[in-house]
Every structure is written in C-alpha cells, then in structure tokens.
Design a protein around this motif. Structure first.
Motif, short mmCIF file in Angstrom:
data_model
loop_
_atom_site.label_atom_id
_atom_site.label_comp_id
_atom_site.label_asym_id
_atom_site.label_seq_id
_atom_site.Cartn_x
_atom_site.Cartn_y
_atom_site.Cartn_z
N VAL A 68 -2.62 -1.48 0.06
CA VAL A 68 -3.87 -1.26 -0.69
C VAL A 68 -4.82 -2.45 -0.57
O VAL A 68 -5.98 -2.30 -0.21
CB VAL A 68 -3.57 -0.92 -2.16
CG1 VAL A 68 -4.86 -0.86 -2.98
CG2 VAL A 68 -2.83 0.40 -2.25
N THR A 69 -4.35 -3.65 -0.87
CA THR A 69 -5.23 -4.83 -0.78
C THR A 69 -4.90 -5.73 0.40
O THR A 69 -5.68 -6.60 0.74
CB THR A 69 -5.18 -5.67 -2.08
OG1 THR A 69 -3.85 -6.12 -2.30
CG2 THR A 69 -5.66 -4.85 -3.28
N SER A 70 -3.74 -5.53 1.01
CA SER A 70 -3.39 -6.29 2.22
C SER A 70 -2.32 -5.52 2.99
O SER A 70 -1.58 -4.72 2.42
CB SER A 70 -2.88 -7.69 1.86
OG SER A 70 -1.68 -7.61 1.11
N ARG A 71 -2.28 -5.77 4.28
CA ARG A 71 -1.29 -5.10 5.13
C ARG A 71 0.08 -5.71 4.87
O ARG A 71 0.20 -6.93 4.69
CB ARG A 71 -1.63 -5.30 6.61
CG ARG A 71 -2.98 -4.77 7.02
CD ARG A 71 -3.05 -3.36 7.56
NE ARG A 71 -1.93 -2.96 8.37
CZ ARG A 71 -1.33 -1.77 8.24
NH1 ARG A 71 -1.75 -0.91 7.35
NH2 ARG A 71 -0.33 -1.44 9.01
N GLY A 87 0.44 -6.40 -1.33
CA GLY A 87 -0.81 -5.80 -1.78
C GLY A 87 -0.73 -4.30 -1.93
O GLY A 87 -1.65 -3.59 -1.56
N GLY A 88 0.37 -3.82 -2.48
CA GLY A 88 0.56 -2.39 -2.64
C GLY A 88 0.14 -1.89 -4.01
O GLY A 88 -0.33 -2.64 -4.86
N ALA A 89 0.33 -0.58 -4.20
CA ALA A 89 0.03 0.05 -5.48
C ALA A 89 0.85 1.33 -5.59
O ALA A 89 1.28 1.90 -4.59
CB ALA A 89 -1.46 0.38 -5.58
N PHE A 90 1.05 1.76 -6.82
CA PHE A 90 1.67 3.07 -7.05
C PHE A 90 0.92 3.77 -8.17
O PHE A 90 0.26 3.15 -9.00
CB PHE A 90 3.17 2.94 -7.37
CG PHE A 90 3.47 2.48 -8.77
CD1 PHE A 90 3.73 3.40 -9.79
CD2 PHE A 90 3.50 1.13 -9.07
CE1 PHE A 90 4.01 2.97 -11.08
CE2 PHE A 90 3.79 0.69 -10.35
CZ PHE A 90 4.04 1.61 -11.37
N ARG A 91 1.00 5.11 -8.13
CA ARG A 91 0.31 5.93 -9.12
C ARG A 91 1.32 6.57 -10.06
O ARG A 91 2.37 7.06 -9.62
CB ARG A 91 -0.50 7.02 -8.42
CG ARG A 91 -1.34 7.86 -9.35
CD ARG A 91 -2.17 8.86 -8.61
NE ARG A 91 -1.29 9.84 -7.97
CZ ARG A 91 -1.70 10.79 -7.14
NH1 ARG A 91 -2.97 10.88 -6.82
NH2 ARG A 91 -0.85 11.63 -6.61
N SER A 92 1.00 6.56 -11.33
CA SER A 92 1.84 7.19 -12.34
C SER A 92 0.94 7.74 -13.43
O SER A 92 0.09 7.01 -13.96
CB SER A 92 2.82 6.17 -12.93
OG SER A 92 3.55 6.74 -14.00
N ASN A 93 1.10 9.01 -13.76
CA ASN A 93 0.33 9.66 -14.81
C ASN A 93 -1.17 9.42 -14.67
O ASN A 93 -1.86 9.11 -15.64
CB ASN A 93 0.81 9.20 -16.19
CG ASN A 93 2.24 9.63 -16.44
OD1 ASN A 93 2.61 10.77 -16.14
ND2 ASN A 93 3.05 8.74 -16.97
#
Length: 126
Positions: A63-66, A78-84
């Motif tokens: 998401v923000t970096s490789r 630089g990751g992200a996860f989605r919840s609700n």
C-alpha cells in the motif's frame, strides 16, 4: 482401513477442500514473487481473524511501499488490511515454502486506522 480411507476421501471432497484446491491451482499460475505475496496476504488475514477477531477480508502488502523479497521470505512494511469496512496499517515478515504455495513462518504487526480521506491515493476501496 476402509473406514479411514472413506473418511479421508470424504474430507477431501468437501467444498472447503475444493475451494483451497482452486486457490492453490490459481496460485501456481502466478510468477513466484507474486505467488508469495498472495500466500502471505492470505495467511496474515487468517491469523488476524484468529488472533484478534477483526475478520480481515482483504490484505495488501504494497500500500505505501513495495515489499522486499529475499529468497522465500517477504518483508512488507507498508501494507494494509480491511476489516468491517475500515483499513488498518499492516507490516509483516512471512516465510514461504520453496514453491511459494504455503507459509512456514509469519510475524505481523497491526498499525493504526487509515483515514478514508487517504484511501483513493493509496489504492484502497470500501
């Protein structure tokens, strides 16, 4: 012996196994680095569900970096996860098998909530 074989056969014919097999088959079509990212993203979602109850339904390592790759290991800072319906920062170190189809080690850290005002610029969605 027949009962053990029949039980194993029934277990392997369940929809969950079929779904897992389709997932593995689709992974085999990806190039190795992408395959490792996908396997690790899937594994971290499962771990977040189990460890926190946040019910992660999507994870992205870039998401923000490789993420960086070193052999069978990926480091995503630089990751992200989605919840609700909310996105959260995520970092992890994940080691996969040599074929990049399974995870052998995973350590992760959940960051703060990512404001919705930043989603579009980060390639995130509802």
């Amino acid at each position: 012996m027949r009962l053990i074989y029949l039980t194993a056969l029934l277990a392997l014919s369940t929809p969950a196994f079929a779904q897992d097999q389709r997932f593995l088959d689709s992974l085999r079509r990806l190039e190795p680095q992408t395959r490792l990212e996908q396997v690790c993203d899937y594994a971290v979602m499962s771990r977040i569900d189990r460890d926190t109850g946040k019910e992660a339904d999507r994870a992205k390592s870039d998401v923000t970096s490789r993420p960086s790759h070193a052999g069978d290991t990926i480091t995503a800072t630089g990751g992200a996860f989605r919840s609700n319906g909310r996105w959260y920062g995520l970092s992890y170190v994940c080691q996969g098998t040599p074929d990049h189809l399974h995870v052998t080690s995973l350590h992760y850290k959940i960051g703060g909530t990512i404001p919705e005002s930043k989603w579009a610029s980060l390639g995130l969605w509802r």
